[in-house]
Write an enzyme that holds these catalytic residues in place. Sequence first.
Site, PDB file in Angstrom:
ATOM      1  N   CYS A 136      -1.353  -3.079   0.299  1.00 42.63           N
ATOM      2  CA  CYS A 136      -0.936  -4.176   1.163  1.00 42.63           C
ATOM      3  C   CYS A 136      -2.086  -5.036   1.646  1.00 42.63           C
ATOM      4  CB  CYS A 136      -0.187  -3.617   2.365  1.00 42.63           C
ATOM      5  SG  CYS A 136      -1.063  -2.297   3.171  1.00 42.63           S
TER       6      CYS A 136
HETATM    7  C1  LIG Z   1      -0.065   1.538   1.613  1.00 42.12           C
HETATM    8  S1  LIG Z   1      -0.625   2.953   0.805  1.00 42.12           S
HETATM    9  C2  LIG Z   1       0.868   3.838   0.597  1.00 42.12           C
HETATM   10  C3  LIG Z   1       1.202   4.753   1.717  1.00 42.12           C
HETATM   11  C4  LIG Z   1       2.408   5.604   1.480  1.00 42.12           C
HETATM   12  N1  LIG Z   1       3.572   4.817   1.165  1.00 42.12           N
HETATM   13  C5  LIG Z   1       2.721   6.472   2.690  1.00 42.12           C
HETATM   14  O1  LIG Z   1       3.762   6.280   3.296  1.00 42.12           O
HETATM   15  O2  LIG Z   1       1.900   7.334   3.032  1.00 42.12           O
HETATM   16  C6  LIG Z   1      -0.936   2.407  -0.824  1.00 42.12           C
HETATM   17  C7  LIG Z   1      -1.475   3.485  -1.749  1.00 42.12           C
HETATM   18  O3  LIG Z   1      -1.531   2.970  -3.075  1.00 42.12           O
HETATM   19  C8  LIG Z   1      -2.608   3.613  -3.720  1.00 42.12           C
HETATM   20  N2  LIG Z   1      -2.950   2.856  -4.943  1.00 42.12           N
HETATM   21  C9  LIG Z   1      -3.691   1.735  -5.049  1.00 42.12           C
HETATM   22  N3  LIG Z   1      -3.754   1.331  -6.320  1.00 42.12           N
HETATM   23  C10 LIG Z   1      -3.018   2.209  -7.046  1.00 42.12           C
HETATM   24  C11 LIG Z   1      -2.692   2.315  -8.424  1.00 42.12           C
HETATM   25  N4  LIG Z   1      -3.135   1.431  -9.321  1.00 42.12           N
HETATM   26  N5  LIG Z   1      -1.918   3.349  -8.817  1.00 42.12           N
HETATM   27  C12 LIG Z   1      -1.474   4.266  -7.920  1.00 42.12           C
HETATM   28  N6  LIG Z   1      -1.764   4.216  -6.603  1.00 42.12           N
HETATM   29  C13 LIG Z   1      -2.515   3.200  -6.160  1.00 42.12           C
HETATM   30  C14 LIG Z   1      -3.695   3.617  -2.664  1.00 42.12           C
HETATM   31  O4  LIG Z   1      -4.683   4.570  -2.969  1.00 42.12           O
HETATM   32  C15 LIG Z   1      -2.884   3.940  -1.406  1.00 42.12           C
HETATM   33  O5  LIG Z   1      -2.897   5.308  -1.160  1.00 42.12           O
END
Ligand SMILES: C[S@@+](CC[C@H](N)C(=O)[O-])C[C@H]1O[C@@H](n2cnc3c(N)ncnc32)[C@H](O)[C@@H]1O
Length: 378
Positions: A136
């Site tokens: 985000c």
């Molecule tokens: C906003 S957080 C999500 C939090 C989660 N929904 C929760 O409630 O705990 C976004 C996550 O996406 C992961 N992320 C970023 N790029 C990614 C990718 N290409 N593939 C998988 N995960 C990814 C980040 O490491 C981060 O942990």
Amino acid sequence: MAYELTDEQRDRYRATAIRSQLRKQELLRFHVEDAEEGNHQQFGARLDVNDLMPQLEAHGLASLSLFSGGGGLDLGFERAGYQHVASFEILDICGETLRTNRPTWDIRSGAEAGDVRSARFSAFRGIDLVHGGPPCQPFSVAGKQAGASDPRNMWPDFVRCVLQARPRAFVAENVPGMLDRKFESFVRDNILTPLEDHYTIFRFKLPAHEFGVPQARRRVFFVGFRSKRDAARWTPPAPTHGETETLSGPVMPYNLARQSLGLPDIGFDQVAPTLRSGFTGPRNTTGVLNSKASLNIWNQLRVWPNGVQPTPSMARAYPPENGHFRMSVADCTLLQGFPSDWKFSGAVYQALGQIGNSVCPPVAYAVARQVARALGVS
Ligand SMILES: C[S@@+](CC[C@H](N)C(=O)[O-])C[C@H]1O[C@@H](n2cnc3c(N)ncnc32)[C@H](O)[C@@H]1O
């Protein structure tokens, strides 16, 4: 900036840092044992977050989790009776958190197995639900709000997953900035246009404190249903906590920060300010302060938002000089709405990163329940 300091200022800051470091070492050396857990009679009962999201019986709906982070959405959906099918998360440390808490879950983590951008989702075709929080930072007020041009924009991959897996419903969450006018065309081009032919989509914001979480925190949700009949049954979650009776009926009083942490009454209490969003700001920071403005509220709460400690005993052994309550990771876990048995892997800054990035589980639970109702199972 360091290079703008005069020699005198630099010496003064260095002396303060050294003094504070020595004080910390001394306090931790002599008082950790005295302050071991169980020796804190001055603290009252803490909020049991599980009371906010009683475990519902399994209803047979299966869910796939993308961008799973430290598991806020995953946990909320599990407690709302969904069967967890798999999580995709690029950071190893988040994968470790999920595996530690749920050894039987299928966790795909790390730069290869966990990267949503290179995953194929046709294997999940026919799954009931896909949920996820695409990164985000592109929309966060704390970020530069670059939107579609930001390489961290992973909405296209979320959309691709939905189109490949064709779930009955999807839930995506993001920061409130996402609904700002300046992102209208982003939302239309990246989310609505590619999905609207296949899904009826609803958008809404939820404040976490209206679901019993002792923190002021808002998230935006996009919920989509493939069938018109399911979409027609959808209603967004009604607040469970508030100040007065609401249109949808009586609600419980807000859970306030001090009371939830079990701290003594000082004649002032309110929900905690928003904890800093994870993995942003200075690297390796152990603070949760989100804005200068919120410092005033932390001060009134007499809770110190910096130098969060790994354990409660270390936090008690090392009170800040102003005598406020120093938090441990467990305290931040509670303020975010995670139960005390949910453990975050990694150093303090990594745990805080996962906490600050997460959807508060009671909020995820409320959305998950409503989706299950719309899908006709509860
Ligand atoms: C906003 S957080 C999500 C939090 C989660 N929904 C929760 O409630 O705990 C976004 C996550 O996406 C992961 N992320 C970023 N790029 C990614 C990718 N290409 N593939 C998988 N995960 C990814 C980040 O490491 C981060 O942990």
